[in-house]
Design an enzyme around this catalytic site. Structure first.
Site, PDB file in Angstrom:
ATOM      1  N   ASP A   1      46.305  41.552  39.514  1.00  0.00           N
ATOM      2  CA  ASP A   1      46.518  41.220  38.099  1.00  0.00           C
ATOM      3  C   ASP A   1      46.583  42.505  37.265  1.00  0.00           C
ATOM      4  O   ASP A   1      45.594  43.228  37.162  1.00  0.00           O
ATOM      5  CB  ASP A   1      45.338  40.341  37.666  1.00  0.00           C
ATOM      6  CG  ASP A   1      45.259  40.129  36.176  1.00  0.00           C
ATOM      7  OD1 ASP A   1      46.283  39.811  35.576  1.00  0.00           O
ATOM      8  OD2 ASP A   1      44.160  40.288  35.618  1.00  0.00           O
TER       9      ASP A   1
ATOM     10  N   ASP B   1      45.293  46.502  43.298  1.00  0.00           N
ATOM     11  CA  ASP B   1      44.811  45.413  42.468  1.00  0.00           C
ATOM     12  C   ASP B   1      46.026  44.498  42.209  1.00  0.00           C
ATOM     13  O   ASP B   1      47.172  44.956  42.287  1.00  0.00           O
ATOM     14  CB  ASP B   1      44.287  46.013  41.165  1.00  0.00           C
ATOM     15  CG  ASP B   1      43.913  44.971  40.159  1.00  0.00           C
ATOM     16  OD1 ASP B   1      43.114  44.094  40.489  1.00  0.00           O
ATOM     17  OD2 ASP B   1      44.442  45.026  39.031  1.00  0.00           O
TER      18      ASP B   1
END
Ligand code: B16
Ligand code: MG
Length: 212
Positions: free
Chosen positions: A11, A9
């Site tokens: 963010d 991922d």
């Protein structure tokens, strides 16, 4: 753990753009006179821009047209992109950079699986524009996390069996997406940690090197 690829991922895992998302949504919410705080902001992790807006508008006292909503989302994105211009390779921690480099040395394929349509811009800002073997982001998908689509596309771009992929996520929605894709789900920070669906909680980003 039988794993040949790691999908990250963006963010909240690779870098901390979450504070800029918060500032940009807060500016919009304040302008509209809608209550917004860090607790509500936590519900936006891994969720698409329009779905995030809907969560913010739950507190609105009036309803808005689709056209108005699109304009609000664009306004937030413009504020957010202006904040992202402040980012530089200094926003990538030594721990993250060194861990990524060591994983590459050990032969893992490395990808990004992010709901953000700003993924490539952010990776450019922090000096990782060409680092990853594949990028699946908000421009590739029609359904955001917890739907598995973004991780399935990342695995396809790597030509990798999902069962051999591990996902590193800070959002519960991301852990749900990884499990729905048939992948190993590793939780780091955020509401991913101890959400009950993760295969393992990471004490730190670099602890990946002990677990894989
Ligand atoms: P954008 P991730 C997600 O990124 C963010 O966590 C989420 O807060 C944001 O709404 C979403 O990207 C869409 O971002 O507005 O830039 O397209 O955690 O999946 O890397
Ligand atoms: Mg995240």
């Amino acid at each position: 753990m039988n794993c040949k690829a790691v999908i990250f991922d963006l963010d909240g895992v690779i870098c901390f753009t979450d504070k800029y998302h918060y500032q940009a949504w807060k500016a919009l919410a304040d302008r509209l006179g809608i209550y917004f705080d860090e607790v509500i902001n936590n519900r936006l992790r891994g969720v698409s821009r329009m779905a995030s807006l809907e969560i913010i508008l739950e507190r609105a006292e009036k309803s808005y047209t689709e056209e108005e909503k699109l304009a609000f989302a664009e306004e937030k994105n413009n504020t957010y992109r202006n904040l992202l211009k402040n980012m530089s390779p200094a926003d990538l921690t030594d721990e993250v950079r060194e861990t990524l480099e060591e994983l590459r040395r050990r032969g893992y394929l490395l990808a990004i699986g992010s709901s953000s349509k700003n993924t490539r811009f952010i990776l450019g800002q922090i000096g990782l524009a060409t680092f990853f073997d594949a990028i699946a982001d908000g421009t590739d998908i029609t359904r955001s996390k917890p739907d598995p689509e973004v991780f399935q596309i990342a695995a396809q771009k790597l030509w990798m069996d999902p069962a051999l992929c591990a996902v590193v996520e800070d959002a519960k929605a991301g852990i749900q997406a990884a499990k729905a894709a048939g992948m190993t789900a590793l939780a780091l920070h955020g509401d991913a940690e101890n959400c009950g669906l993760e295969d393992c909680n990471l004490a730190s980003f670099s602890s990946l090197l002990d677990i894989l």
